[in-house]
Motif scaffolding. Structure first.
Motif, PDB file in Angstrom:
ATOM      1  N   HIS A  98     -11.478  -9.367 -36.776  1.00  0.00           N
ATOM      2  CA  HIS A  98     -11.065 -10.652 -37.367  1.00  0.00           C
ATOM      3  C   HIS A  98      -9.776 -11.152 -36.733  1.00  0.00           C
ATOM      4  CE1 HIS A  98     -10.115 -13.573 -40.588  1.00  0.00           C
ATOM      5  NE2 HIS A  98     -11.408 -13.533 -40.849  1.00  0.00           N
ATOM      6  N   LEU A  99      -8.847 -10.241 -36.471  1.00  0.00           N
ATOM      7  CA  LEU A  99      -7.574 -10.623 -35.866  1.00  0.00           C
ATOM      8  C   LEU A  99      -7.777 -11.151 -34.451  1.00  0.00           C
ATOM      9  CD1 LEU A  99      -4.480 -10.743 -35.929  1.00  0.00           C
ATOM     10  CD2 LEU A  99      -4.454  -8.321 -35.270  1.00  0.00           C
ATOM     11  N   LEU A 100      -8.605 -10.488 -33.673  1.00  0.00           N
ATOM     12  CA  LEU A 100      -8.875 -10.945 -32.306  1.00  0.00           C
ATOM     13  C   LEU A 100      -9.595 -12.293 -32.310  1.00  0.00           C
ATOM     14  CD1 LEU A 100      -9.983  -7.566 -30.694  1.00  0.00           C
ATOM     15  CD2 LEU A 100      -7.889  -8.848 -30.167  1.00  0.00           C
ATOM     16  N   ALA A 101     -10.547 -12.471 -33.222  1.00  0.00           N
ATOM     17  CA  ALA A 101     -11.241 -13.756 -33.322  1.00  0.00           C
ATOM     18  C   ALA A 101     -10.250 -14.867 -33.644  1.00  0.00           C
ATOM     19  CB  ALA A 101     -12.336 -13.687 -34.381  1.00  0.00           C
ATOM     20  N   SER A 102      -9.270 -14.576 -34.508  1.00  0.00           N
ATOM     21  CA  SER A 102      -8.267 -15.597 -34.848  1.00  0.00           C
ATOM     22  C   SER A 102      -7.420 -15.972 -33.634  1.00  0.00           C
ATOM     23  CB  SER A 102      -7.373 -15.103 -35.995  1.00  0.00           C
ATOM     24  OG  SER A 102      -6.383 -14.187 -35.567  1.00  0.00           O
ATOM     25  N   LEU A 103      -7.182 -15.007 -32.747  1.00  0.00           N
ATOM     26  CA  LEU A 103      -6.427 -15.301 -31.533  1.00  0.00           C
ATOM     27  C   LEU A 103      -7.216 -16.230 -30.614  1.00  0.00           C
ATOM     28  CD1 LEU A 103      -4.149 -14.979 -29.506  1.00  0.00           C
ATOM     29  CD2 LEU A 103      -5.122 -12.770 -28.835  1.00  0.00           C
ATOM     30  N   TRP A 104      -8.512 -15.953 -30.423  1.00  0.00           N
ATOM     31  CA  TRP A 104      -9.327 -16.834 -29.586  1.00  0.00           C
ATOM     32  C   TRP A 104      -9.309 -18.265 -30.134  1.00  0.00           C
ATOM     33  CZ3 TRP A 104     -10.726 -15.289 -24.980  1.00  0.00           C
ATOM     34  CH2 TRP A 104     -11.021 -13.947 -24.732  1.00  0.00           C
ATOM     35  N   LEU A 105      -9.305 -18.403 -31.466  1.00  0.00           N
ATOM     36  CA  LEU A 105      -9.354 -19.729 -32.084  1.00  0.00           C
ATOM     37  C   LEU A 105      -7.987 -20.416 -32.060  1.00  0.00           C
ATOM     38  CD1 LEU A 105     -11.600 -18.736 -35.101  1.00  0.00           C
ATOM     39  CD2 LEU A 105     -12.279 -20.160 -33.158  1.00  0.00           C
ATOM     40  N   ALA A 106      -6.938 -19.643 -32.288  1.00  0.00           N
ATOM     41  CA  ALA A 106      -5.592 -20.225 -32.291  1.00  0.00           C
ATOM     42  C   ALA A 106      -5.127 -20.605 -30.898  1.00  0.00           C
ATOM     43  CB  ALA A 106      -4.600 -19.244 -32.919  1.00  0.00           C
ATOM     44  N   ALA A 107      -5.796 -20.086 -29.873  1.00  0.00           N
ATOM     45  CA  ALA A 107      -5.403 -20.380 -28.490  1.00  0.00           C
ATOM     46  C   ALA A 107      -5.409 -21.877 -28.213  1.00  0.00           C
ATOM     47  CB  ALA A 107      -6.330 -19.659 -27.519  1.00  0.00           C
TER      48      ALA A 107
END
Length: 404
Positions: A98-107
């Motif tokens: 979930h944390l990594l997915a949030s990084l891809w989206l916040a990019a």
């Protein structure tokens, strides 16, 4: 799965005014959509993504903005995971995914390209795995932090006082102080709601310090976060326990069941209430928990009652992305380590793997096709699905299909 229908069903019965604020916020970006739809992310979760991770206590909704500063029960300022609404016993990689997915989206919001984002995601994941393999749970306070986190802790530890928080959120002084109802942090509460909260807190505190502790001056509907918007949540201005002229702000928030727990198919330990679950996992995973925090029951429903602190804050990741010297990378590495330390801290509790199993998991997985590569790829695919769901949600809003 019909994403729009799932969102409407999950949010049914919420306060329409605050739910409208939630939906408007979710429309702004896929990252904010993720923050408001953890239930949808979990419903789409494929258990194969999380193999072969051992069981661990998980935050359940870990994203880039669920790390922040606060003052612990010992009075010191800490930087740690700070949201446990969705906490559950799950494969250890659930939080990391979930944390990594949030990084891809916040990019997108940080103006990062795919190559840079991929490099940052791998650095975060490697920091997590290496810290887990190290087998030692550390913590971050002003003396142990560095970089952007240390600057944040220095700021909240020295410059922020209760009087400043009250000045931002209230008008007036002394017994005439009232909550600032501006639509940003608070909305008006009805007379019935004010009376109900006042009576509840009086009954709750009566045995402790009758006539003085938690004397209610004002009540408003609280506006905070994204996922919890629309819940029967209140901010309460009270006198009698610290703060400027003996005043402080309380947050009274309903505790709902975790949406992660059913998604992972893991038998969950029993807790008396959902509020007890949230606080138990928080105390296990954080080095020092925020104080004071209480699990309470109001009208037969579980709530979490806590004081709002002037030292609560988050890193401005978009600003860090614009800085030279790798400030954003250092912050993301810190987040990866904090997650590993939190899981090690809670190891061996009520069904979670012991420290040796977590260490072994951290050491394994290097090389093509191993769990680290698979999880990184899974996080990218999960982020892509979130983008698709966010686009459908926005279209439904434009079509008037999300009438409250």
């Amino acid at each position: 799965m019909d994403a729009v229908r799932a969102i409407l069903q999950y949010n049914a019965g919420r306060d329409p005014e605050r739910l409208a604020l939630k939906f408007a916020k979710m429309r702004r970006s896929p990252f904010l959509f993720l923050r408001g739809s953890a239930h949808l992310f979990h419903a789409r979760l494929k258990r194969s993504m999380l193999k072969p991770a051992p069981l661990a206590w998980c935050c359940g909704d870990l994203h880039l903005e669920n790390f922040g500063s606060y003052h612990g029960s010992n009075g010191l300022a800490y930087f740690d995971i700070n949201d446990f609404d969705e906490a559950a016993l799950a494969p250890a990689s659930a939080d990391l995914l979930h944390l990594l997915a949030s990084l891809w989206l916040a990019a997108d919001e940080m103006d990062l390209g795919p190559e840079d984002t991929g490099d940052l995601a791998r650095a975060l994941q490697e920091a997590y795995a290496d810290a887990l393999a190290g087998g030692k749970a550390f913590w971050l306070e002003r003396d142990t932090a560095d970089g952007p986190v240390k600057r944040l802790l220095d700021q909240v530890g020295e410059r922020r006082a209760q009087a400043d928080l009250l000045a931002r959120r209230c008008t007036g002084q002394g017994k005439r102080r009232r909550l600032r109802v501006d639509g940003r942090y608070a909305l008006p509460a009805s007379a019935e709601q004010i009376d109900s909260v006042t009576v509840f807190l009086a009954e709750l505190a009566g045995a402790a310090q009758p006539g003085r502790f938690h004397e209610v001056l004002d009540v408003a509907r609280r506006v905070a976060g994204t996922g919890s918007l629309g819940l029967d949540r209140y901010v309460v201005l009270v006198r009698g326990d610290g703060g400027a002229n003996g005043a402080q702000l309380l947050d009274l928030k309903p505790a709902l069941a975790s949406t992660l727990a059913p998604a992972v198919g893991v038998k969950q330990p029993r807790f008396k209430t959902e509020a007890e679950r949230q606080l138990a996992v928080q105390q296990r995973m954080q080095a020092i928990s925020m104080a004071p925090v209480h699990a309470v029951s109001w009208a037969g429903r579980p709530y979490v009652l806590r004081s709002l602190q002037p030292g609560e804050d988050r890193l401005d990741l978009a600003a860090l992305a614009r800085q030279r010297g790798g400030a954003l990378r250092r912050s993301l590495v810190t987040m990866g380590r904090l997650l590993a330390w939190a899981q090690l801290r809670a190891a061996g509790r009520q069904g979670s793997a012991n420290a040796d199993e977590l260490i072994d998991f951290g050491q394994r997985g290097r090389g093509p096709g191993k769990w680290r590569d698979r999880l990184l790829q899974a996080s990218y695919a999960a982020a892509r699905q979130v983008r698709e769901d966010a686009a459908l949600f926005n279209q439904a809003c434009d079509d008037g299909a999300l009438k409250l």
